[in-house]
Design a protein around this motif. Structure first.
Motif: not given
Length: 424
Positions: A106-107, A324-328, A352-354
């Motif tokens: 979730l963003p 546009d963000m990646g999956f994780a 990225s911060n997952c």
């Protein structure tokens, strides 16, 4: 990976987060599947308790010389039904896990909403593009003109989306990788790691490439997977472990080849080195205290930016939109370098911060000294940088009118006595 209990308690928040990614509601389906699983589990436990009680009765009847046949038949029936319930619960649990494993993170609240890259936000632009007195060429024109970049030979050996670098260009690529590793390990405190390039299924499930992105990966006959990025082995160093919070953050860097099938990229960047099946990348990974991951995200991005600053390459930093963000990823900064041959900015790093998304999948936890309770760590990853794309940027930004390439000052210590790359 998501906590089903959290989804049960926050179904609206879960579906609202999905909606920001352009995805339909799913909380009701997950909660329903989980309810069936828990019902089967509860029924099994109740039958187990009844079976234990009846087993005692059998012993008591036999001790008194009574007939226990009826009770024994009932116990046998319970055993059969328990086997059915256990199989049902396992089937429901597997279906629930598979459904959850296929859902993206979730963003974060401050990520800009939007359907695609057009909604990305420009945060800052650093450096001004050089004014050329001639029409700048693209990197593949320069490399081929120097006689040091050979796509035809690579195609004969391996097929499309491969390249052979020779002479000073091969050395320049090596110099870039060495420069990046020295910077990140020597000045920024990342521990250099030489990880495996082949990994098991569980490592890719942990970082989120499996099961959803199987078509993007290369797999061997022995069921080992070629890494698409060293994020996979580096992040999994924290898997199935409990880390002392006082030791966080753990920061790792590695230079590895990366292997990607580039499924779905037909027709995109078919010429040159921008999008290849095999490329070198220096990766940055942090295993962070959950309370410090936002600050670690800023720090990691700054470390990646410093490579471009020292190479004196113009770039900009973008915050990616929800579409546009990646999956994780929970939040991603893209760094885009200026390519004068293309007259465009192109991505050279994603940081990225997952959050705890990957940590839940790989059971990576931390604990304060003296406490019993644990919590999931936060994981972060970023390119520091993609070596091939950095080579592209150096070629295009440092090209001269005669087609030669001036070597950036930061790389001269790694290039022997080569200051200008000319045709062999």
């Amino acid at each position: 990976m998501f906590d089903v209990k959290w989804i049960r308690e926050n179904p609206t928040a879960f579906d609202q987060g999905r909606a920001r990614r352009g995805l339909p509601p799913l909380a009701e389906e997950i909660i329903g599947l989980d309810a069936k699983r828990r019902a089967a589990q509860t029924a099994w436990q109740e039958m187990q308790a009844k079976r234990n009680e009846l087993s005692k009765q059998i012993g008591q009847l036999k001790a008194k010389g009574g007939d226990a046949a009826g009770v024994m038949a009932e116990v046998a029936g319970l055993k059969d039904r328990m086997g059915e319930l256990e199989a049902e619960e396992q089937k429901l649990a597997a279906a629930l896990d598979d459904l959850l494993l296929r859902q993206p993170n979730l963003p974060a609240a401050d990520v800009p909403d939007g359907a695609d890259e057009t909604a990305n936000r420009i945060d800052r632009t650093v450096g001004a593009p050089r004014n050329f007195a001639f029409t700048p060429k693209q990197h593949f024109e320069l490399g081929e003109g120097l006689g040091l970049m050979d796509f035809e030979a690579a195609a004969r050996i391996s097929g499309a989306r491969f390249v052979v670098l020779k002479g000073a260009l091969a050395r320049l690529e090596r110099a870039l990788a060495q420069f990046m590793l020295d910077l990140h390990s020597g000045e920024f405190g990342y521990t250099e790691v030489a990880p495996p390039f082949l990994v098991r299924d569980n490592a890719l499930y942990g970082t989120g490439q499996l099961p959803k992105f199987e078509e993007d990966l290369f797999v061997t006959k022995e069921s080992l997977w070629l890494i698409p990025t060293s994020e996979v082995p580096l992040t999994n160093l924290a898997g199935d472990s409990i880390i002392d919070e006082a030791s966080l953050p753990l920061r790792y860097t590695a230079l590895t080849p990366c292997f990607r099938s580039e499924a779905g990229s037909a027709g995109r960047d078919t010429r040159g080195m921008i999008r290849q099946h095999q490329f070198l990348k220096v990766e940055l990974v942090s295993i962070a205290d959950p309370d410090q991951s936002d600050a670690e995200h800023q720090r990691m991005t700054a470390c990646a930016e410093e490579v471009l600053k020292r190479l004196e390459l113009p770039y900009r930093v973008m915050t990616l939109s929800t579409g546009d963000m990646g999956f994780a990823a929970q939040k991603t900064y893209d760094i885009e370098v200026w390519l004068p041959g293309q007259n465009a900015y192109r991505e050279i790093s994603s940081c990225s911060n997952c959050g705890d998304f990957q940590a839940r999948r790989m059971k990576a936890r931390c604990r304060k000294a003296g406490e019993k309770n644990t919590r999931f760590v936060h994981t972060l990853n970023g390119s520091g940088l993609a070596v091939g794309r950095t080579l592209v940027a150096v070629l295009e930004n440092y090209q001269q009118e005669d087609g030669s390439i001036a070597v950036p000052d930061a790389l001269k210590p790694y290039m022997g006595k080569i200051e200008v790359i000319r045709r062999a």
